[in-house]
Design an enzyme around this catalytic site. Structure first.
Site, PDB file in Angstrom:
ATOM      1  N   ASP A 140       0.701  -1.325   0.145  1.00  0.00           N
ATOM      2  CA  ASP A 140       0.031   0.121   0.095  1.00  0.00           C
ATOM      3  C   ASP A 140       0.807   1.188   0.018  1.00  0.00           C
ATOM      4  O   ASP A 140       1.977   1.492   0.750  1.00  0.00           O
ATOM      5  CB  ASP A 140      -0.915  -0.110   1.303  1.00  0.00           C
ATOM      6  CG  ASP A 140      -2.059   0.930   1.337  1.00  0.00           C
ATOM      7  OD1 ASP A 140      -1.859   2.162   0.964  1.00  0.00           O
ATOM      8  OD2 ASP A 140      -3.241   0.582   1.264  1.00  0.00           O
ATOM      9  N   ILE A 141       0.390   2.070  -0.853  1.00  0.00           N
ATOM     10  CA  ILE A 141       1.364   3.322  -1.023  1.00  0.00           C
ATOM     11  C   ILE A 141       1.210   4.264   0.395  1.00  0.00           C
ATOM     12  O   ILE A 141       2.141   5.112   0.633  1.00  0.00           O
ATOM     13  CB  ILE A 141       1.067   4.097  -2.227  1.00  0.00           C
ATOM     14  CG1 ILE A 141       2.024   4.890  -2.744  1.00  0.00           C
ATOM     15  CG2 ILE A 141      -0.099   5.094  -1.942  1.00  0.00           C
ATOM     16  CD1 ILE A 141       1.812   5.680  -4.031  1.00  0.00           C
ATOM     17  N   GLU A 199     -12.459   3.459  -0.872  1.00  0.00           N
ATOM     18  CA  GLU A 199     -11.992   4.574  -1.634  1.00  0.00           C
ATOM     19  C   GLU A 199     -11.438   4.186  -3.135  1.00  0.00           C
ATOM     20  O   GLU A 199     -11.631   5.084  -4.127  1.00  0.00           O
ATOM     21  CB  GLU A 199     -10.726   5.432  -0.978  1.00  0.00           C
ATOM     22  CG  GLU A 199     -10.965   5.947   0.224  1.00  0.00           C
ATOM     23  CD  GLU A 199      -9.734   6.604   0.948  1.00  0.00           C
ATOM     24  OE1 GLU A 199      -8.665   6.333   0.514  1.00  0.00           O
ATOM     25  OE2 GLU A 199     -10.085   7.409   1.947  1.00  0.00           O
ATOM     26  N   VAL A 200     -10.907   3.013  -3.488  1.00  0.00           N
ATOM     27  CA  VAL A 200     -10.798   2.275  -4.524  1.00  0.00           C
ATOM     28  C   VAL A 200     -11.621   1.506  -5.046  1.00  0.00           C
ATOM     29  O   VAL A 200     -11.693   0.419  -4.310  1.00  0.00           O
ATOM     30  CB  VAL A 200      -9.180   2.081  -4.634  1.00  0.00           C
ATOM     31  CG1 VAL A 200      -8.990   1.454  -6.297  1.00  0.00           C
ATOM     32  CG2 VAL A 200      -8.256   3.250  -4.378  1.00  0.00           C
ATOM     33  N   HIS A 257     -10.529  -5.244  -2.955  1.00  0.00           N
ATOM     34  CA  HIS A 257      -8.909  -5.537  -2.544  1.00  0.00           C
ATOM     35  C   HIS A 257      -9.210  -5.754  -1.200  1.00  0.00           C
ATOM     36  O   HIS A 257      -9.774  -5.127  -0.062  1.00  0.00           O
ATOM     37  CB  HIS A 257      -8.047  -4.047  -2.883  1.00  0.00           C
ATOM     38  CG  HIS A 257      -8.511  -2.936  -2.120  1.00  0.00           C
ATOM     39  ND1 HIS A 257      -9.557  -2.264  -2.912  1.00  0.00           N
ATOM     40  CD2 HIS A 257      -8.268  -2.194  -1.218  1.00  0.00           C
ATOM     41  CE1 HIS A 257      -9.913  -1.029  -2.122  1.00  0.00           C
ATOM     42  NE2 HIS A 257      -9.118  -0.974  -0.942  1.00  0.00           N
ATOM     43  N   HIS A 261      -7.211  -5.647   2.340  1.00  0.00           N
ATOM     44  CA  HIS A 261      -5.936  -5.177   3.148  1.00  0.00           C
ATOM     45  C   HIS A 261      -5.190  -6.258   3.931  1.00  0.00           C
ATOM     46  O   HIS A 261      -6.164  -6.945   4.666  1.00  0.00           O
ATOM     47  CB  HIS A 261      -6.413  -3.996   4.094  1.00  0.00           C
ATOM     48  CG  HIS A 261      -6.805  -2.779   3.334  1.00  0.00           C
ATOM     49  ND1 HIS A 261      -6.088  -1.672   2.993  1.00  0.00           N
ATOM     50  CD2 HIS A 261      -8.177  -2.586   2.752  1.00  0.00           C
ATOM     51  CE1 HIS A 261      -6.713  -0.799   2.375  1.00  0.00           C
ATOM     52  NE2 HIS A 261      -7.702  -1.431   1.972  1.00  0.00           N
TER      53      HIS A 261
END
Ligand code: 5GP
Length: 142
Positions: A31-32, A96-97, A101, A103
């Site tokens: 994760d960025i 948010e995306v 996905h 985490h």
């Protein structure tokens, strides 16, 4: 289905990512903006906006790869003591995306990460009522 998301660009190699795992169906990368060091995201290569769009077999694969990564995180220099899985489905849940996905969040004592909530134990009758409602929805969905 909206086929575009930053994660589709990452899967296609059009956007950079620090990749850790890849197979025919799934990609995992750091994760960025990590909650803790080593925070990973596991995404299906075939985009699905949310759980409703996600093929359940692929959903199982996300969890399977998450398990693999949890073990790797413990064995790596991340050296975590524990791992949380987290999946935000929908805006209200914090998504948010819009490319589903999972985490995978490594945990160490005092890392500051946690879920906030106000859990209270409702009366059994309330729990049973909601259980009946959810069972009904499951039957309608079959
Ligand atoms: P969500 O809130 O949708 O469950 O989580 C989206 C996650 O994607 C966030 O933790 C965010 O830091 C991460 N993210 C957003 N854009 C990028 C990106 O371009 N690259 C990577 N590696 N992670 C991203």
């Amino acid at each position: 289905m909206d086929p575009y998301s930053i994660f589709s660009d990452i899967v296609a190699g059009r956007a950079p990512a620090s990749r850790v795992y890849e197979d025919d169906d799934v990609l995992a990368f750091l994760d960025i903006r990590p909650m803790t060091p080593g925070h990973l995201l596991v995404v299906p290569k075939k985009p699905a906006r949310d759980l409703a769009e996600l093929d359940p077999v692929l959903g199982g694969k996300l969890f399977q790869v998450g398990q693999l990564l949890a073990a790797a995180l413990r064995d790596s220099e991340v050296a975590c003591d524990g791992v949380n899985f987290f999946l935000a489905d929908g805006v209200t849940a914090g998504q948010e995306v819009f490319h589903v996905h999972l985490h995978v969040i490594p945990r160490t004592p005092g890392d500051g990460f946690g879920l906030r909530g106000r859990p209270r134990t409702p009366p059994r009758a309330d729990l049973d009522y909601l259980a009946g409602s959810i069972r009904g929805a499951l039957q309608r969905g079959r």
